[in-house]
Design an enzyme around this catalytic site. Structure first.
Site, short mmCIF file in Angstrom:
data_model
loop_
_atom_site.label_atom_id
_atom_site.label_comp_id
_atom_site.label_asym_id
_atom_site.label_seq_id
_atom_site.Cartn_x
_atom_site.Cartn_y
_atom_site.Cartn_z
N ASP A 174 -8.35 13.70 -15.71
CA ASP A 174 -8.16 12.28 -16.38
C ASP A 174 -8.47 11.29 -15.39
O ASP A 174 -7.59 11.23 -14.34
CB ASP A 174 -6.75 12.43 -16.95
CG ASP A 174 -6.34 11.20 -17.47
OD1 ASP A 174 -6.69 10.06 -17.18
OD2 ASP A 174 -5.58 11.14 -18.53
N HIS A 175 -9.48 10.35 -15.50
CA HIS A 175 -9.97 9.59 -14.41
C HIS A 175 -8.70 8.64 -14.05
O HIS A 175 -8.74 8.26 -12.92
CB HIS A 175 -11.17 8.92 -14.67
CG HIS A 175 -11.24 7.67 -15.62
ND1 HIS A 175 -11.21 7.76 -16.81
CD2 HIS A 175 -10.94 6.49 -15.27
CE1 HIS A 175 -11.07 6.50 -17.31
NE2 HIS A 175 -11.03 5.77 -16.50
N LYS A 179 -7.02 7.16 -9.89
CA LYS A 179 -7.11 5.55 -9.48
C LYS A 179 -5.93 5.37 -8.64
O LYS A 179 -4.83 5.80 -8.71
CB LYS A 179 -6.47 4.60 -10.77
CG LYS A 179 -7.68 4.55 -11.71
CD LYS A 179 -7.44 3.44 -12.98
CE LYS A 179 -8.35 3.75 -14.15
NZ LYS A 179 -9.60 2.80 -14.02
N GLU A 213 -8.51 -3.73 -23.42
CA GLU A 213 -9.91 -3.87 -23.02
C GLU A 213 -10.47 -4.91 -23.82
O GLU A 213 -10.06 -5.36 -24.87
CB GLU A 213 -10.60 -2.64 -23.28
CG GLU A 213 -10.09 -1.42 -22.58
CD GLU A 213 -10.99 -0.06 -22.64
OE1 GLU A 213 -11.64 0.06 -21.76
OE2 GLU A 213 -10.87 0.48 -23.85
N HIS A 237 -4.88 9.08 -20.98
CA HIS A 237 -4.48 8.09 -19.96
C HIS A 237 -3.05 7.58 -19.99
O HIS A 237 -2.24 7.66 -19.28
CB HIS A 237 -5.44 6.96 -19.70
CG HIS A 237 -7.04 7.48 -20.09
ND1 HIS A 237 -7.29 8.41 -19.11
CD2 HIS A 237 -7.94 6.92 -20.59
CE1 HIS A 237 -8.62 8.60 -19.45
NE2 HIS A 237 -9.08 7.51 -20.43
N LYS A 335 -9.35 -2.28 -28.03
CA LYS A 335 -10.68 -2.69 -27.57
C LYS A 335 -10.78 -4.06 -28.43
O LYS A 335 -10.16 -4.65 -29.06
CB LYS A 335 -11.79 -1.93 -28.39
CG LYS A 335 -11.94 -0.55 -28.01
CD LYS A 335 -12.74 -0.11 -26.74
CE LYS A 335 -12.79 1.44 -26.48
NZ LYS A 335 -13.01 1.67 -25.23
C1 BG6 Z 1 -12.04 6.41 -21.36
C2 BG6 Z 1 -12.33 6.11 -22.75
O1 BG6 Z 1 -11.61 7.42 -20.92
O2 BG6 Z 1 -11.42 5.22 -20.38
C3 BG6 Z 1 -12.99 4.50 -22.90
O3 BG6 Z 1 -13.02 6.83 -23.28
C4 BG6 Z 1 -12.17 3.46 -22.02
O4 BG6 Z 1 -13.08 4.14 -24.30
C5 BG6 Z 1 -12.12 3.82 -20.74
O5 BG6 Z 1 -13.18 2.36 -22.12
C6 BG6 Z 1 -11.32 2.84 -19.70
O6 BG6 Z 1 -11.21 3.28 -18.39
P1 BG6 Z 1 -11.02 2.35 -17.40
O7 BG6 Z 1 -11.09 2.94 -16.16
O8 BG6 Z 1 -12.04 1.36 -17.49
O9 BG6 Z 1 -9.57 1.55 -17.43
#
Ligand code: BG6
Length: 487
Positions: A174-175, A179, A213, A237, A335
């Site tokens: 989970d990226h 962070k 976003e 997230h 979005k």
């Molecule tokens: C991703 C989603 O996991 O996270 C995207 O699939 C989203 O839709 C993105 O834009 C947002 O990541 P960050 O790091 O730009 O906040």
């Protein structure tokens, strides 16, 4: 934490958008700072036809496009590209795995696999890897989302992976956990003594988590329209952020303790089903408007067909345990919203009695704002007296105590989330990866909401591009006397 670095990295999806924008620049960043194990080779695999040489040129172009200017050093890039090799292959083709095995060669020195693919290809990929012996003791696997689209499909993927890789060798990404500011939530909560006594229903009135976003579909129409905001952002997230804010203090900073506490928290989330969705959730879809001074089309125009997919969702959630009884957690993400921002805002309970009232002094509850991006700061809003002789009454004002990460740590490099996660995968540290029981508990909660929407035929309300979502999202908090923190 004992480090156990591998000697090889196998990158599936090596020509995709994620690889170009994030993975190659991250690996390069680690290489440039001498953090990759010496001799680590990186084998890219994808469907595109490349040989080692043309893939290196492909990677060079991606680096030139996406690297920060101060990172762009010709000599270092050339040395990094030397690490790269490439194998063209189609994951759904069993016969393609033989040549892959040859390319990867001996893995006694350890292999880390990074798998990012459509949910339907996880199973064939794992089976293929097993057929060529690339699932043994020395091999670990990193899995990128989407890991399914509901509990059932996520279970199927987890089962298929588990058949070949036991949990200690499975790294679910989970990226957001990569962070820096997200990890800082842990430092803030568990490295300071003054928050903990009030970090509960006695001290905290409500919590807001926002990830807004400004982007729209970004060439991902096929994926996004099948997912929607709830599954794309909340399931992973936002729930991870909620867990870090609300979990009990882990005993140790390791993969077992931290993930045990997060899993417990997910199990304590109060289900939101058909009886509650109308009152506790709001869904929206953007229509045309202006974003960054440009005219923007509606979601359905961008998509090119009619759709009931939500591009915005707001939820009032509860955690049913002693610590959080009665505290609402408001989540919202979307979005094409007013601005790009990820933030957690925690509102504390008001003082029990205000002695300033009789002299006209108004108090506001304290608030802790943790801004994750684009800026990185922690701000505690406290009441202070305005200077003056107070002949017309006491004037009190909210002022920020500021901790700016950007300023305070100006000298240290801001890393891409994937730098941290790829290095942890290469070295075998699972703390910042998501465990199977977490993922499944997250899906269970999300599925109930989706079933509730389907049962009650709840449809997204439209909101103009460049706003904070449908007005119902404002009502969601206002009826509890809470205002979204939109400054
Ligand atoms: C991703 C989603 O996991 O996270 C995207 O699939 C989203 O839709 C993105 O834009 C947002 O990541 P960050 O790091 O730009 O906040």
């Amino acid at each position: 934490m004992a480090r156990n670095p591998v000697g090889k990295l196998l990158l599936f999806g090596a020509t995709g958008d994620l690889a170009q924008r994030m993975l190659l620049p991250s690996l390069y960043g680690l290489h440039a700072d001498g953090l990759l194990p010496e001799g680590l080779t990186i084998i890219g695999a994808a469907r595109s036809e490349h040989d080692d040489r043309s893939y290196r040129e492909f990677a060079r172009a991606a680096l030139e496009k996406y690297l920060a200017k101060d990172r762009n050093d010709e000599g270092t890039i050339a040395a990094f590209l030397e690490r790269l090799a490439y194998q063209p292959m189609d994951l759904s083709d069993e016969a393609a795995f033989g040549p892959l095995a040859e390319k990867v060669g001996d893995v006694t020195g350890g292999l880390a696999i990074f798998l990012s693919t459509a949910p339907s290809l996880f199973e064939p990929a794992i089976k293929g890897l097993a057929s060529i012996g690339l699932t043994g003791e020395t091999v670990r696997i990193g899995l990128e989302k989407p890991l399914g689209y509901d509990l059932e499909s996520s279970r199927e993927i987890n089962e298929a992976v588990f058949a070949a890789f036991p949990e200690p060798r499975t790294f679910r990404i989970d990226h957001y956990l990569g962070k820096e500011t997200v990890q800082n939530i842990l430092a803030l909560r568990f490295g300071n003594s003054f928050f903990e006594p009030i970090w509960n229903a006695r001290g905290i009135a409500s919590v807001q988590i926002t990830i807004s976003e400004t982007v729209g579909l970004e060439e991902r129409a096929g994926y996004y329209d099948g997912m929607g905001a709830l599954r794309d952002m909340v399931q992973n997230h936002m729930l991870q952020l909620l867990a870090l804010i609300a979990m009990e203090p882990p005993a140790r900073f390791d993969g077992t303790s931290v993930r045990d506490e997060k899993a417990k928290l997910f199990h304590a989330l109060r289900p939101i089903g058909a009886d509650e969705v109308a009152h506790h959730t709001v869904v929206g879809q953007y229509v045309g408007g202006a974003s960054d001074g440009k005219i923007v089309r509606s979601y359905v125009d961008e998509l090119g067909q009619d759709s009931a997919t939500e591009t915005f969702v707001a939820i009032k959630a509860h955690v049913d345990n002693w610590r959080w009884q009665g505290v609402p957690f408001y989540l919202r993400t979307g979005k094409r919203m007013a601005t790009r921002r990820s933030e957690i805002a925690i509102e504390f309970k008001p003082v029990p009695h205000s002695m300033f009232e009789s002299r006209g002094g108004r108090l506001q509850p304290n608030m802790l704002v943790i801004r994750l991006q684009p800026e990185e700061y922690v701000q505690l809003l406290v009441m202070a007296k305005e200077p003056g002789l107070d002949r017309d009454g006491v004037r009190l004002r909210e002022v920020p105590l500021n901790l700016s990460m950007d300023a305070e740590f100006a000298g240290s490099r801001r890393r891409i989330a994937y730098e941290r996660l790829l290095l942890d995968l290469i070295e075998g540290d699972q703390t910042l990866f998501v465990r199977r029981d977490e993922v499944e508990a997250q899906w269970r909660w999300i599925d109930a909401i989706r079933e509730g929407w389907a049962e009650t035929r709840m449809k997204p309300k439209s909101y103009p591009t460049g706003t904070w979502g449908p007005s119902a999202a404002i009502a969601l908090t206002e009826r509890d006397g809470v205002t979204w923190h939109d400054e």
